[in-house]
Design an enzyme around this catalytic site. Structure first.
Site, PDB file in Angstrom:
ATOM      1  N   LYS A 255       3.402  36.405 -25.510  1.00  0.00           N
ATOM      2  CA  LYS A 255       4.814  36.504 -25.318  1.00  0.00           C
ATOM      3  C   LYS A 255       5.376  35.270 -25.662  1.00  0.00           C
ATOM      4  O   LYS A 255       4.698  34.132 -25.654  1.00  0.00           O
ATOM      5  CB  LYS A 255       5.174  36.979 -23.953  1.00  0.00           C
ATOM      6  CG  LYS A 255       4.618  38.616 -23.675  1.00  0.00           C
ATOM      7  CD  LYS A 255       5.298  38.996 -22.577  1.00  0.00           C
ATOM      8  CE  LYS A 255       4.714  40.595 -22.227  1.00  0.00           C
ATOM      9  NZ  LYS A 255       5.068  40.766 -20.814  1.00  0.00           N
ATOM     10  N   HIS A 256       6.797  35.129 -25.863  1.00  0.00           N
ATOM     11  CA  HIS A 256       7.357  33.792 -25.994  1.00  0.00           C
ATOM     12  C   HIS A 256       7.187  32.991 -24.750  1.00  0.00           C
ATOM     13  O   HIS A 256       7.169  33.383 -23.599  1.00  0.00           O
ATOM     14  CB  HIS A 256       8.729  33.948 -26.405  1.00  0.00           C
ATOM     15  CG  HIS A 256       9.059  34.596 -27.919  1.00  0.00           C
ATOM     16  ND1 HIS A 256       8.596  33.782 -28.713  1.00  0.00           N
ATOM     17  CD2 HIS A 256       9.639  35.770 -28.097  1.00  0.00           C
ATOM     18  CE1 HIS A 256       8.902  34.530 -29.917  1.00  0.00           C
ATOM     19  NE2 HIS A 256       9.153  35.831 -29.516  1.00  0.00           N
ATOM     20  N   GLN A 257       7.025  31.694 -25.076  1.00  0.00           N
ATOM     21  CA  GLN A 257       7.140  30.528 -24.095  1.00  0.00           C
ATOM     22  C   GLN A 257       8.379  30.807 -23.086  1.00  0.00           C
ATOM     23  O   GLN A 257       9.332  30.970 -23.859  1.00  0.00           O
ATOM     24  CB  GLN A 257       7.045  29.448 -24.685  1.00  0.00           C
ATOM     25  CG  GLN A 257       6.475  28.170 -23.540  1.00  0.00           C
ATOM     26  CD  GLN A 257       5.385  28.260 -22.572  1.00  0.00           C
ATOM     27  OE1 GLN A 257       5.360  28.838 -21.725  1.00  0.00           O
ATOM     28  NE2 GLN A 257       4.280  27.970 -23.321  1.00  0.00           N
ATOM     29  N   ASP A 266       5.120  31.932 -30.328  1.00  0.00           N
ATOM     30  CA  ASP A 266       6.380  31.101 -30.984  1.00  0.00           C
ATOM     31  C   ASP A 266       5.981  30.557 -32.412  1.00  0.00           C
ATOM     32  O   ASP A 266       6.824  29.849 -32.868  1.00  0.00           O
ATOM     33  CB  ASP A 266       6.375  29.902 -29.864  1.00  0.00           C
ATOM     34  CG  ASP A 266       6.761  30.297 -28.600  1.00  0.00           C
ATOM     35  OD1 ASP A 266       8.005  31.252 -28.366  1.00  0.00           O
ATOM     36  OD2 ASP A 266       6.382  30.008 -27.605  1.00  0.00           O
TER      37      ASP A 266
END
Ligand code: NAG
Ligand code: NAG
Length: 622
Positions: A255-257, A266
């Site tokens: 998942k996104h940072q 990302d």
């Protein structure tokens, strides 16, 4: 945006998308997105949590347990649980990153102890808090494992092995098929059936006979003028994007940072923009060579951008039927909108200064890097100017209530001093220009930094840097055209670019996640994010170009197919994300294994769809 295509109905594109969206949303049982990031107090564990039993053996003293994730840079401690003097209690703890637990006495208001630990998912742990026997004022804290946790990364390993197995079977199959004897036998077996031919021609699919006559091979070779590596790279980025958007198996690193730093999720959007830059150059250059005027090309570009923007607008404002979507909450910016604006700006920049014929005698092609900088200096000047604008706005714009040049996440970050400053100037500009209600409401920063205000990762200011990375991608196009068929020079040029970008990134970030001059940050699309990701992109492209276009060791499959139909796959995966078989009701929503299975299967189905469309020569162009 493709230059091969048969399904060509640009003016209808928007209408089609809107109709599909409308039908789909009305039919679907709008499953809302759940945010499972709150910390449950109950013993009922969620994903990425472990059970912690706290045993208080202090004599009649209660304490407060607070926690802080190691991923959270300069964060405040948050209260986990209040432990009174008599009872033992249990609580859930985060297992995504290692934590620091801090125990503060309730009566004496002083820190009793502090412990650093990495919990594992679904583990059962005990925290023993005892008085130190030798020194009665001292408290010791220790963590004991009651029950060994499951190994939560196992599903990833299994998935990798399964894909490896599929690959091996495929490789073996195609090896056997290529053996001349087998091929002849197969063709004789399959070919002379007249009905088969009739059915196939009825359906408009290629004739079986083609296989025997090696026409497919010939077709491949003649079309190999078109570079497969760019489409392969684009497909790779797109497929990772689909997997990540579908949930990435619920693993945090898919998942996104939350704020600074990079995860797999990302990486892909900038790569997509990067490849778009390369395609822009190749297609504009070839059309200019054919004698199309710049104005005509510009109108075409403008029209495409508008379509892309509108399609993006339809896609992110979903759920027409769940509740009437109000104009007051329409989200404006998004992935396709960002692509659209970037496409428009980079194409305009290229058209403004394009020199369609780069006819330099082969001998004098010494160092393209410098020659490029010199002969296209106005373009570079404009890009540097844009970058200066980004830097000035980001670092110098006064934002009410926030420090000038703030690049942090707000929330509990920076010791909670600027809770409403998420994204500094970038966030401020979006809230000012677009309006708080029209931007993304659940930024990734709320996962770890507990931010409360909306922030749009595809906001206005970041678009400048996405233009920059698309422009770097444009250089790839220039290199490819300039050194047409001189593979060694192409590889050297791309590699040099990669090294240069790597050095710039190292300086900007001081090789650290949080402490550099400008940290790598997807939410801000910071300049170091762009240089780092373009560095990776140059290196990856060198590898793919070498394997696919130079040595022809790899056809680019399966990534090549989605890469050829990127708009369709992107729009499709967004529109049908709540549909069977892309999503189904899970038996155990807490299992990474099941999430991963669902997400990987959905992603694989999109690859399959793109392959079928490729075989049928259906490409959606806008
Ligand atoms: C955790 O371990 C403790 C001590 O062994 C046990 O009493 C408790 O039932 C376990 N809890 C769960 C949810 O397994
Ligand atoms: C931040 O915003 C929230 C709600 O919008 C508000 O309640 C709070 O007072 C603000 N905090 C600061 C420090 O401005």
């Amino acid at each position: 945006m493709r230059s091969v295509g048969h399904l060509r109905a640009p003016s209808l594109s928007i209408l089609i998308v809107q109709t599909i969206l409308f039908l789909v949303d009305c039919a679907s049982s709008c499953t809302g997105s759940q945010h499972e990031d709150d910390f449950g107090r109950a013993a009922c564990l969620k994903m990425d949590q472990a059970l912690l039993l706290i045993h208080n053996e202090l004599n009649l003293e209660g304490f407060v347990v607070s926690w802080r994730s190691d991923q959270c840079f300069q964060c405040l401690y948050q209260v986990l649980i209040d432990v009174n003097a008599t009872n033992d209690v249990s609580t859930a703890v985060d297992t995504r990153h290692s934590l620091t637990l801090q125990l503060n006495g309730t009566s004496r208001k002083k820190e009793l102890c502090r412990i650093h630990y990495r919990f594992s998912e679904y583990g059962n742990y005990s925290l023993w808090v005892k008085l130190n026997l030798s020194e009665s004022t001292n408290v010791t804290c220790s963590i004991v494992i009651n029950q060994n946790p499951g190994y939560s990364y196992l599903p990833i390993l299994i998935a990798l092995l399964m894909y490896l197995a599929i690959f091996c079977i495929y490789a073996l199959g195609s090896f056997i098929f290529r053996l001349g004897a087998v091929q002849n036998w197969l063709c004789k077996k399959m070919n002379p059936i007249e009905t088969d031919r009739l059915i196939n021609s009825e359906l408009g699919s290629p004739n079986r006979a083609d296989l025997c006559n090696h026409e497919i091979h010939v077709a491949w070779n003649s079309s190999s003028q078109r570079l497969r590596s760019l489409d392969t790279f684009r497909g790779l980025a797109l497929i990772i994007m689909v997997f990540v958007n579908y949930g990435g198996g619920g693993y945090w690193f898919f998942k996104h940072q939350s704020w600074n730093g990079l995860t797999l999720a990302d990486l892909v959007f900038p790569w997509f923009v990067f490849i778009m830059g390369a395609s822009i150059y190749l297609s504009l250059n070839s059309m200019l060579r054919k004698g199309t005027t710049r104005w005509k090309l510009f109108w075409k570009v403008l029209w495409r951008s508008i379509q892309l923007f509108l399609i993006g607008l339809f896609i992110i404002n979903e759920n027409y039927c769940r509740y009437p979507l109000s104009w007051n909450e329409l989200r404006i910016m998004g992935v396709l909108q960002r692509l659209s604006l970037t496409y428009l700006m980079v194409s305009a920049l290229e058209l403004l200064f394009a020199k369609p014929t780069l006819d330099v005698p082969p001998r004098s092609r010494i160092c393209f890097l410098f020659q490029d900088l010199i002969s296209f200096w106005p373009q570079w000047g404009l890009i540097l100017f844009l970058e200066a604008v980004w830097l000035c706005l980001t670092l110098l714009l006064p934002v009410p209530g926030c420090p000038v040049g703030y690049l942090g996440p707000g929330g509990i970050g920076d010791f909670g001093k600027f809770p409403n400053c998420t994204g500094g100037a970038a966030g401020y500009i979006d809230r000012l220009v677009i309006g708080e209600a029209h931007i993304y409401q659940h930024p990734s920063s709320n996962v770890i930094y507990k931010t409360t205000i909306p922030y749009d990762p595809e906001g206005i200011l970041g678009t400048i840097n996405s233009v920059v990375i698309a422009f770097l991608g444009l250089q790839v196009g220039k290199v490819l055209v300039y050194y047409k068929n001189q593979h060694r020079q192409v590889l050297v040029s791309l590699f040099t670019w990669g090294v240069f970008m790597g050095v710039v990134s190292a300086i900007l970030t001081k090789c650290s996640t949080n402490e550099g001059f400008i940290p790598v940050n997807k939410n801000l699309w910071s300049i170091s994010y762009v240089t780092t990701l373009s560095c990776f992109a140059f290196f990856l492209l060198v590898l793919i170009y070498f394997l696919v276009d130079v040595k022809k060791l790899w056809s680019g499959a399966p990534f090549y197919y989605p890469g050829m139909n990127s708009i369709l796959i992107y729009v499709g995966h967004e529109v049908f994300k709540n549909y069977f078989p892309f999503k189904w009701k899970m038996q155990n929503t807490k299992s990474h294994g099941e999430h991963l299975t669902q997400n990987l299967l959905a992603t694989s189905i999109w690859v399959l769809i793109s392959y079928i469309l490729y075989r049928k020569r259906i490409f959606w162009k806008i």
